[in-house]
Design an enzyme around this catalytic site. Structure first.
Site, PDB file in Angstrom:
ATOM      1  N   SER A  18       0.909  -1.142  -0.072  1.00 28.70           N
ATOM      2  CA  SER A  18      -0.115   0.040   0.018  1.00 28.70           C
ATOM      3  C   SER A  18       0.907   1.156   0.039  1.00 28.70           C
ATOM      4  CB  SER A  18      -0.835  -0.184   1.099  1.00 28.70           C
ATOM      5  OG  SER A  18      -1.385   1.420   1.416  1.00 28.70           O
ATOM      6  N   TYR A  63      -1.449  -1.014  10.380  1.00 25.94           N
ATOM      7  CA  TYR A  63      -1.729  -1.110   9.090  1.00 25.94           C
ATOM      8  C   TYR A  63      -0.559  -0.738   8.195  1.00 25.94           C
ATOM      9  CZ  TYR A  63      -3.273  -1.814   4.308  1.00 25.94           C
ATOM     10  OH  TYR A  63      -3.709  -2.043   3.087  1.00 25.94           O
TER      11      TYR A  63
HETATM   12  P1  NAP Z   1     -10.540  -8.035   0.978  1.00 24.37           P
HETATM   13  O1  NAP Z   1     -11.692  -7.764   0.179  1.00 24.37           O
HETATM   14  O2  NAP Z   1     -10.819  -7.558   2.504  1.00 24.37           O
HETATM   15  O3  NAP Z   1      -9.726  -9.195   0.614  1.00 24.37           O
HETATM   16  C1  NAP Z   1      -8.754  -9.608   1.653  1.00 24.37           C
HETATM   17  C2  NAP Z   1      -8.398 -11.037   1.219  1.00 24.37           C
HETATM   18  O4  NAP Z   1      -7.249 -11.526   2.034  1.00 24.37           O
HETATM   19  C3  NAP Z   1      -9.642 -11.910   1.499  1.00 24.37           C
HETATM   20  O5  NAP Z   1      -9.888 -13.017   0.485  1.00 24.37           O
HETATM   21  C4  NAP Z   1      -9.263 -12.611   2.856  1.00 24.37           C
HETATM   22  O6  NAP Z   1      -9.972 -13.615   3.229  1.00 24.37           O
HETATM   23  C5  NAP Z   1      -7.813 -12.840   2.766  1.00 24.37           C
HETATM   24  N1  NAP Z   1      -7.035 -13.052   4.012  1.00 24.37           N
HETATM   25  C6  NAP Z   1      -7.139 -12.250   5.194  1.00 24.37           C
HETATM   26  N2  NAP Z   1      -6.400 -13.049   5.971  1.00 24.37           N
HETATM   27  C7  NAP Z   1      -6.042 -14.143   5.460  1.00 24.37           C
HETATM   28  C8  NAP Z   1      -5.372 -14.981   5.993  1.00 24.37           C
HETATM   29  N3  NAP Z   1      -4.693 -15.453   7.122  1.00 24.37           N
HETATM   30  N4  NAP Z   1      -4.910 -16.163   5.256  1.00 24.37           N
HETATM   31  C9  NAP Z   1      -5.296 -15.990   3.946  1.00 24.37           C
HETATM   32  N5  NAP Z   1      -6.137 -15.107   3.180  1.00 24.37           N
HETATM   33  C10 NAP Z   1      -6.262 -14.319   4.145  1.00 24.37           C
HETATM   34  O7  NAP Z   1      -9.591  -6.918   0.744  1.00 24.37           O
HETATM   35  P2  NAP Z   1      -8.814  -6.138  -0.472  1.00 24.37           P
HETATM   36  O8  NAP Z   1      -9.015  -4.609  -0.637  1.00 24.37           O
HETATM   37  O9  NAP Z   1      -9.033  -6.905  -1.846  1.00 24.37           O
HETATM   38  O10 NAP Z   1      -7.238  -6.453  -0.199  1.00 24.37           O
HETATM   39  C11 NAP Z   1      -6.154  -7.091  -0.983  1.00 24.37           C
HETATM   40  C12 NAP Z   1      -4.991  -6.412  -0.547  1.00 24.37           C
HETATM   41  O11 NAP Z   1      -4.856  -5.260  -1.110  1.00 24.37           O
HETATM   42  C13 NAP Z   1      -4.527  -6.452   0.918  1.00 24.37           C
HETATM   43  O12 NAP Z   1      -3.224  -6.885   0.771  1.00 24.37           O
HETATM   44  C14 NAP Z   1      -4.582  -4.864   1.242  1.00 24.37           C
HETATM   45  O13 NAP Z   1      -3.754  -4.466   2.091  1.00 24.37           O
HETATM   46  C15 NAP Z   1      -4.259  -4.430  -0.160  1.00 24.37           C
HETATM   47  N6  NAP Z   1      -4.613  -3.033  -0.472  1.00 24.37           N
HETATM   48  C16 NAP Z   1      -5.915  -2.927  -0.301  1.00 24.37           C
HETATM   49  C17 NAP Z   1      -6.374  -1.616  -0.756  1.00 24.37           C
HETATM   50  C18 NAP Z   1      -7.813  -1.094  -0.570  1.00 24.37           C
HETATM   51  O14 NAP Z   1      -8.002   0.177  -0.829  1.00 24.37           O
HETATM   52  N7  NAP Z   1      -8.998  -1.979  -0.670  1.00 24.37           N
HETATM   53  C19 NAP Z   1      -5.521  -0.269  -0.878  1.00 24.37           C
HETATM   54  C20 NAP Z   1      -4.054  -0.678  -0.700  1.00 24.37           C
HETATM   55  C21 NAP Z   1      -3.697  -1.949  -0.534  1.00 24.37           C
HETATM   56  P3  NAP Z   1     -11.418 -14.043   3.862  1.00 24.37           P
HETATM   57  O15 NAP Z   1     -12.370 -13.870   3.088  1.00 24.37           O
HETATM   58  O16 NAP Z   1     -11.420 -15.426   4.567  1.00 24.37           O
HETATM   59  O17 NAP Z   1     -11.337 -12.844   4.896  1.00 24.37           O
END
Ligand code: NAP
Length: 253
Positions: free
Chosen positions: A148, A171
């Site tokens: 991020s 975070y």
């Molecule tokens: P999300 O919709 O909440 O998805 C997160 C995913 O990670 C889900 O599939 C979740 O599984 C999985 N996860 C969490 N803990 C886990 C574990 N212990 N083992 C395996 N899987 C696990 O969030 P997202 O926005 O798509 O995020 C994806 C990545 O992008 C993350 O690394 C986040 O930090 C990064 N990111 C996101 C944003 C944003 O604005 N959305 C910005 C910058 C970076 P469950 O369904 O089982 O919970």
């Protein structure tokens, strides 16, 4: 057919990244800590005609789960071409009125840091180390660390940065730690064909931020896929966020 493993791909950005890589002709191992959710997600993609996919139970905080996933994938293929370390959590709690409880440096408990680091830092290290041998057998191995821009210490030290006041010690520091791991890994593999980069998908509407993000998962996944498909002449050990720097994408650590 080239093969990719994506962690946390049952929903959000990981799921859309799976879809885009399937469309690009890859075979996708869709990592999900709940096998049921993973299978459901894989079925949905199959219904779209994207059939080169299978769900793999993979909890990045659980050594046994990673070992089982490695064994299972190793029984099916000798080579993994791309690893996308996408699974992540924020550890952010909400007040009753829906506002975020700030993750302050002064009084957020160490337990909260430990929980978030387990997934965002140690989880990435565990999965990367477990699959490195399969990746080394690829002619063009790629690792995308889903970081991020919020983990950029340089940006967060700049009062003119648009998210300067959006601090959150847990975070943000987890992503800074992930960034330094990325730099070290890329350095250790600098004389190989590996391309290992940290990529911020941008502020995206997903469950992670209670759907308050402004970008789409389609754009976010496109940004990750770009570095998953980077050529042998491409860079390694860099940090990218197209939302922050639309010109070259590169941002400071
Ligand atoms: P999300 O919709 O909440 O998805 C997160 C995913 O990670 C889900 O599939 C979740 O599984 C999985 N996860 C969490 N803990 C886990 C574990 N212990 N083992 C395996 N899987 C696990 O969030 P997202 O926005 O798509 O995020 C994806 C990545 O992008 C993350 O690394 C986040 O930090 C990064 N990111 C996101 C944003 C944003 O604005 N959305 C910005 C910058 C970076 P469950 O369904 O089982 O919970």
């Amino acid at each position: 057919m080239k093969k990719v493993l994506i962690t946390g791909a049952n929903k959000g950005i990981g799921y859309e990244t799976a879809r885009q890589l399937l469309q690009a002709g890859f075979y996708v191992y869709l990592g999900s800590r709940s096998l049921e959710n993973g299978m459901h997600a894989a079925e949905e993609l199959k219904r779209e005609g994207l059939t080169a996919i299978e769900a793999v139970q993979l909890d990045v905080t659980n050594d046994a789960s990673i070992k089982d996933a490695r064994r299972l994938i190793g029984e099916k293929t000798d080579v993994l071409d791309i690893l996308i370390n996408n699974a992540g959590i924020t550890g952010v709690q909400l007040h009753e009125d829906g506002t975020f409880v700030p993750q302050t440096a002064i009084d957020t408990a160490v337990e909260v840091y430990k929980e978030v680091y387990e997934t965002n830092v140690y989880g990435v290290i565990r999965v990367t180390q477990a699959f490195l041998d399969l990746l080394k057998k690829s002619a063009e191995p790629r690792i995308v660390m889903v970081s991020s821009s919020q983990g950029s210490i340089t940006l967060h030290s700049d009062p003119y940065y648009k998210y300067y006041n959006h601090k959150g010690s847990v975070y943000l520091s987890s992503k800074s730690a992930l960034n330094m791991y990325t730099v070290n890994l890329a350095y250790e593999l600098r004389d190989t064909n590996f391309k290992i980069n940290a990529v911020s998908p941008g502020f995206t509407k997903t469950d992670l931020n209670h759907n308050r993000g402004t970008g789409t998962v389609q754009d976010a996944a496109k940004r990750l896929v770009k570095y998953a498909l980077i050529g042998n002449d491409g860079v390694t050990g860099k940090f990218f966020c197209e939302e922050t720097n639309p010109e070259t994408g590169e941002i400071p650590w």
